[in-house]
Design a protein around this motif. Structure first.
Motif, PDB file in Angstrom:
ATOM      1  N   GLY A 103      -5.432  -2.768   2.002  1.00  6.79           N
ATOM      2  CA  GLY A 103      -5.965  -1.446   2.737  1.00  6.79           C
ATOM      3  C   GLY A 103      -6.393  -1.108   3.786  1.00  6.79           C
ATOM      4  O   GLY A 103      -5.968   0.073   4.079  1.00  6.79           O
ATOM      5  N   SER A 150       0.503  -1.024   0.346  1.00  3.26           N
ATOM      6  CA  SER A 150      -0.229  -0.421  -0.694  1.00  3.26           C
ATOM      7  C   SER A 150       1.216   1.564  -0.267  1.00  3.26           C
ATOM      8  O   SER A 150       2.403   1.462   0.528  1.00  3.26           O
ATOM      9  CB  SER A 150      -1.144  -0.073   1.208  1.00  3.26           C
ATOM     10  OG  SER A 150      -1.923  -0.589   0.987  1.00  3.26           O
ATOM     11  N   THR A 194      -4.244   0.802  -2.403  1.00  7.39           N
ATOM     12  CA  THR A 194      -3.647  -0.751  -2.321  1.00  7.39           C
ATOM     13  C   THR A 194      -3.391  -1.462  -3.726  1.00  7.39           C
ATOM     14  O   THR A 194      -3.874  -0.790  -4.828  1.00  7.39           O
ATOM     15  CB  THR A 194      -4.034  -1.513  -1.776  1.00  7.39           C
ATOM     16  OG1 THR A 194      -4.321  -1.009  -0.710  1.00  7.39           O
ATOM     17  CG2 THR A 194      -3.133  -3.554  -1.731  1.00  7.39           C
TER      18      THR A 194
END
Length: 315
Positions: free
Chosen positions: A253, A194, A280
């Protein structure tokens, strides 16, 4: 590696008195010769007190005098000095920049090569090997010094190119390179990563009201805080201006959003708030940048001081 270098430095200093001790056993001093050893000992200690950076400049000349002294004492066994002559050239290379290193090394190398002639032992194969080896050893030492110099320059410019000069953090280019490497890992089947973009709220007001020095101080403090409060393996960099970026390997995420929330709350302790956008990686780096930037924009539009995840992931 720092511990290894210190051990090698210590080994070099231990080897010097051991070599002197072996020479004393093989050729015990006679008469006035015994008084020379305390003098050389004081010179070597004076060099030692100067530390690794300054010691070679004094030590190279002290060692040159010492080797000539031992060559004179050993007489027929003068060639034993040849075992120690490489250290003289290495010290010259470390003590001075080019071309001064060449001058210092050539001076002492010439003295070593000519001294056996003065002693009356400059004949035979042993002397030929000894005399020929001196310029070769000097040349190799100077080549080593030149490579070290070039490596240092390359490392300096590489660090300048990839480091933000104010905060000392990786700059945007360094982060982009790291993101490319991480994307390649994901393509090989590893977990996704991410990206968090963090923008300090109302930072222009800090510069306008308190001045740019205070703004610079705050940026450095925020940088230190972020580095100190992310996980091992996470990468924090300065994306530009008052904007920072966090690369979070093997992080989905939701995990990234939780970390971003902790950082957002912690920054309040520094007297500043921040808006954060989280996205992400999904197979396209350009899309990752775009989604993280859009999430950051929504955090700003939504009232600042908040974390927003990419809508593509939430949907």
């Amino acid at each position: 590696m720092e511990g290894l270098y210190r051990a090698l430095y210590l080994l070099a200093w231990i080897g010097l008195p051991l070599g002197v001790g072996l020479q004393l056993l093989a050729h015990p001093p006679r008469g006035w010769e015994g008084w020379a050893y305390p003098l050389f000992g004081l010179l070597f200690l004076a060099a030692l007190r100067r530390g690794p950076k300054e010691a070679p400049r004094l030590l190279v000349h002290a060692l040159g005098c010492y080797l000539l002294f031992e060559m004179a004492r050993a007489r027929e066994a003068w060639w034993v000095v040849g075992f120690w002559s490489p250290s003289l050239y290495l010290l010259s290379a470390f003590a001075y920049p080019l071309p001064w290193a060449l001058l210092a090394g050539a001076f002492w190398g010439g003295a070593l090569a000519l001294f056996p002639l003065w002693l009356g032992h400059g004949e035979g194969v042993i002397y030929g090997h000894f005399a020929l080896s001196q310029p070769v050893l000097l040349a190799l030492a100077l080549l080593l010094a030149r490579f070290r110099e070039l490596y240092g320059q390359t490392r300096f410019w590489k660090e300048q190119a990839l480091t933000d000069p104010l905060t000392g953090l990786p700059n945007r280019r360094a982060l982009e390179m790291a993101l490319e490497r991480e994307a390649a890992r994901v393509e090989r089947g590893e977990e996704p990563f991410s990206l968090v973009l963090l923008d300090l709220d109302d930072f222009k007001r800090v510069n306008d009201e308190k001045g740019h020095p205070e703004g610079d101080r705050l940026l450095k403090e925020v940088g230190r805080y972020l580095v100190g409060h992310v996980r091992k393996g996470d990468l924090v960099g300065r994306w530009g201006g008052e904007e920072f970026a966090l690369l979070l390997p093997k992080t989905h995420g939701e995990q990234a959003a939780r970390l971003a929330e902790r950082l957002r709350e912690g920054l309040k302790g520094l007297g500043v708030t921040a808006s954060l956008g989280v996205a992400t990686y999904g197979g396209d780096l350009a899309d990752l940048y775009r989604r993280a930037d859009q999430a950051l924009y929504r955090a700003k539009e939504g009232g600042k001081d908040r974390v927003v995840r990419s809508t593509a992931e939430l949907g």
